[in-house]
Design a protein around this motif. Structure first.
Motif, mmCIF file in Angstrom:
data_model
loop_
_atom_site.group_PDB
_atom_site.id
_atom_site.type_symbol
_atom_site.label_atom_id
_atom_site.label_comp_id
_atom_site.label_asym_id
_atom_site.label_seq_id
_atom_site.Cartn_x
_atom_site.Cartn_y
_atom_site.Cartn_z
ATOM 1 N N LYS A 206 -44.194 -25.298 -20.895
ATOM 2 C CA LYS A 206 -44.043 -25.453 -19.616
ATOM 3 C C LYS A 206 -42.645 -26.558 -19.627
ATOM 4 O O LYS A 206 -42.194 -26.697 -18.706
ATOM 5 C CB LYS A 206 -45.272 -26.519 -19.094
ATOM 6 C CG LYS A 206 -46.024 -25.210 -18.722
ATOM 7 C CD LYS A 206 -47.272 -25.129 -18.507
ATOM 8 C CE LYS A 206 -48.539 -24.455 -18.524
ATOM 9 N NZ LYS A 206 -49.613 -24.766 -17.580
ATOM 10 N N ASN A 207 -43.217 -27.769 -21.035
ATOM 11 C CA ASN A 207 -42.597 -28.724 -20.412
ATOM 12 C C ASN A 207 -41.970 -29.280 -22.014
ATOM 13 O O ASN A 207 -42.060 -29.036 -22.931
ATOM 14 C CB ASN A 207 -42.144 -29.917 -19.752
ATOM 15 C CG ASN A 207 -43.983 -30.423 -19.617
ATOM 16 O OD1 ASN A 207 -44.621 -30.390 -20.771
ATOM 17 N ND2 ASN A 207 -44.210 -30.500 -18.971
ATOM 18 N N ASN A 208 -41.345 -30.543 -22.385
ATOM 19 C CA ASN A 208 -41.150 -31.234 -23.513
ATOM 20 C C ASN A 208 -42.448 -31.671 -24.314
ATOM 21 O O ASN A 208 -42.340 -31.770 -25.359
ATOM 22 C CB ASN A 208 -39.395 -31.820 -23.743
ATOM 23 C CG ASN A 208 -38.576 -31.190 -23.599
ATOM 24 O OD1 ASN A 208 -38.419 -30.323 -23.499
ATOM 25 N ND2 ASN A 208 -37.109 -32.122 -23.502
ATOM 26 N N VAL A 209 -42.769 -32.423 -23.246
ATOM 27 C CA VAL A 209 -44.142 -32.742 -23.673
ATOM 28 C C VAL A 209 -44.882 -31.488 -24.326
ATOM 29 O O VAL A 209 -45.462 -32.155 -25.292
ATOM 30 C CB VAL A 209 -45.000 -33.633 -22.521
ATOM 31 C CG1 VAL A 209 -46.317 -34.125 -22.858
ATOM 32 C CG2 VAL A 209 -44.430 -35.002 -22.243
ATOM 33 N N GLN A 210 -45.391 -30.193 -23.935
ATOM 34 C CA GLN A 210 -46.437 -29.711 -24.360
ATOM 35 C C GLN A 210 -45.495 -28.988 -25.558
ATOM 36 O O GLN A 210 -45.974 -29.050 -26.570
ATOM 37 C CB GLN A 210 -46.643 -28.934 -23.536
ATOM 38 C CG GLN A 210 -47.813 -27.341 -23.886
ATOM 39 C CD GLN A 210 -47.685 -26.047 -22.807
ATOM 40 O OE1 GLN A 210 -46.856 -26.315 -21.828
ATOM 41 N NE2 GLN A 210 -48.892 -26.027 -23.283
ATOM 42 N N THR A 212 -43.895 -30.339 -28.158
ATOM 43 C CA THR A 212 -43.472 -31.556 -29.086
ATOM 44 C C THR A 212 -45.101 -31.232 -29.664
ATOM 45 O O THR A 212 -44.930 -31.480 -31.248
ATOM 46 C CB THR A 212 -42.788 -32.290 -29.069
ATOM 47 O OG1 THR A 212 -43.568 -33.431 -28.036
ATOM 48 C CG2 THR A 212 -41.649 -32.717 -28.165
ATOM 49 N N TYR A 213 -45.411 -31.199 -28.365
ATOM 50 C CA TYR A 213 -46.836 -31.530 -28.785
ATOM 51 C C TYR A 213 -47.494 -30.194 -29.640
ATOM 52 O O TYR A 213 -48.338 -29.799 -31.060
ATOM 53 C CB TYR A 213 -48.481 -31.237 -27.689
ATOM 54 C CG TYR A 213 -49.271 -31.039 -27.908
ATOM 55 C CD1 TYR A 213 -50.271 -32.185 -28.354
ATOM 56 C CD2 TYR A 213 -50.193 -30.080 -27.846
ATOM 57 C CE1 TYR A 213 -51.467 -31.404 -28.751
ATOM 58 C CE2 TYR A 213 -51.955 -29.615 -28.380
ATOM 59 C CZ TYR A 213 -52.281 -30.879 -28.706
ATOM 60 O OH TYR A 213 -53.377 -30.882 -29.747
ATOM 61 N N ASN A 216 -46.013 -29.751 -33.602
ATOM 62 C CA ASN A 216 -46.651 -31.095 -34.044
ATOM 63 C C ASN A 216 -48.001 -30.140 -34.380
ATOM 64 O O ASN A 216 -48.302 -30.825 -36.118
ATOM 65 C CB ASN A 216 -46.980 -32.049 -33.499
ATOM 66 C CG ASN A 216 -46.915 -33.522 -34.167
ATOM 67 O OD1 ASN A 216 -46.839 -33.545 -35.656
ATOM 68 N ND2 ASN A 216 -48.041 -33.869 -33.651
ATOM 69 N N GLN A 217 -48.530 -29.688 -33.724
ATOM 70 C CA GLN A 217 -49.670 -28.669 -33.828
ATOM 71 C C GLN A 217 -49.287 -28.132 -34.952
ATOM 72 O O GLN A 217 -51.194 -27.884 -35.961
ATOM 73 C CB GLN A 217 -50.793 -28.641 -32.712
ATOM 74 C CG GLN A 217 -51.140 -29.623 -31.768
ATOM 75 C CD GLN A 217 -52.020 -30.804 -32.815
ATOM 76 O OE1 GLN A 217 -51.572 -31.577 -32.696
ATOM 77 N NE2 GLN A 217 -53.505 -30.196 -32.732
#
Lengths: 222, 222
Positions: A206-210, A212-213, A216-217
């Motif tokens: 939905k956004n950059n936070v998700q 990158t998460y 990364n995972q």
DNA sequence: GAATCCCTTGTGGTTTATCACAAGGGATAG
DNA sequence: CTATCCCTTGTGATAAACCACAAGGGATTC
């Protein structure tokens, strides 16, 4: 069947189990090395003495080197090994289960087998040795899954760079600047945004936070 | 010295090495269990037979249970064990090196020792057994470092919840809604923002992308 | 050479994140 | 009781992220 096997594994608790399983099963000469550099050295020496190893069983993570070993990851180790002895067979035996990483070892490093440590790790390792000995590729259940997952998207260097800058707190504008300064193209703010948006689409974020998460995972930006 | 030791470790390649090292050193009865539930069962049985274990050596990660074991992490296992036999000594023997996680095992679960698997894992494990036997706490070099790091910030449940929602792509407004619906306070959008800002300050993050990356890397929201 | 496609970039607008200032309310110390 | 502090919440402004549309340029095709 293999006559000479080298095991690269730094965890002392693991060594005994692996060595005994492998030597019980193969009747081969089994050597071990606890460091990447040591591994490379043994392979070189064996080559020079005209008694090369047939098979390398290697972990991926090695203890950080207080002795300043040059190579500290299985990835680099395998690359180097392939350059000095291209025909050696390689089985990765590790705890690493991330699909993206598993996939890249087959596509980029042409390994012959991949076994995840676990409940039945040793059993699978023995199976892997059999398969590889017959010039087959072996994948344990977990790595088989990883290879068959269609949506394990691979990122190119450009995308990885952008994502790495993102998680360092760079703004889109700053990423653009960085790319310009380092002669990487495309490098307009607009293009950076475009690529990030594409990645969000690809990973359903939905956004950059998700975003990158997620990457990364998945181990895509390690 | 300990007379009865239980080792909970699911990797078959690891078992042999650990068991032989421990039983060579202690002369104790050494049992093993490859699943969390099995471990708990053995401890219960031993208690009922009035021959309880003195020491539990446990890994933290266990293979996912195709047999639907109820407990799948060392964390839960240790919690349960402590409830049924509070006086048992516990040493964690694992590959996990994240400071935040190591710290929480000492503060929240009152374990007696922590040893990271690695080059000298077994040696350290033996040292740990000696220390714990004398009612001391043992920390291997890596976990010692972890405990001494001042800036390993611990997050409370509220902060973890917010961060978990953030990495799921929730907007601040949506996080606020979620908190309201679940009767968690404070829950205004403004308060959520405030807490996130405080976290950014604490972790020196420029924005939420970097913040979530950092706390994820530290293992604070696992 | 013209038509087409694809990639890059620009512009401008909407939404969200980030931030500064301040009002209200509960807890506490004196 | 009152002064004070701290936590929560609200308001409104600015910066950044996010998104839609379109122009320019290089490569390919016919």
């Amino acid at each position: 069947m293999f006559a000479k096997i080298l095991i690269a594994e730094d965890e002392d608790s693991d060594n005994l189990g692996i060595v005994s399983a492998v030597s019980d099963y193969t009747k081969a000469t089994v050597d071990t090395a606890q460091f990447c550099d040591k591994t490379l050295l043994k392979i070189r020496e064996a080559l020079q003495k005209n008694t090369p190893y047939d098979l390398l069983i290697s972990d991926l993570s090695f203890a950080l080197d207080y002795k300043k070993n040059k190579i500290t990851t299985g990835k680099e180790l395998i690359e180097k090994v392939k350059t000095i002895q291209p025909d050696i067979k390689i089985i990765v035996f590790t705890g690493e289960k991330k699909p993206a990483i598993i996939k890249s070892f087959f596509t980029n490093h042409k390994i012959d087998g991949y076994v995840c440590k676990g409940l039945y790790g040793l059993t699978q390792l023995v199976q892997a040795i059999t398969a590889v000995d017959q010039d087959n590729i072996y994948t344990c259940p977990i790595s088989k899954d990883a290879l068959h997952q269609k949506n394990v998207l691979q990122l190119d260097q450009y995308e990885i760079k952008i994502l790495k800058l993102l998680v360092q707190g760079y703004k889109h504008e700053e990423i653009s600047q960085y790319l310009v300064e380092n002669d990487i193209e495309p490098n307009s703010k607009r293009s950076v945004e475009d690529r990030i948006r594409k990645l969000r689409d690809d990973f359903n974020a939905k956004n950059n936070v998700q975003l990158t998460y997620i990457v990364n995972q998945l181990g895509l930006i390690d």
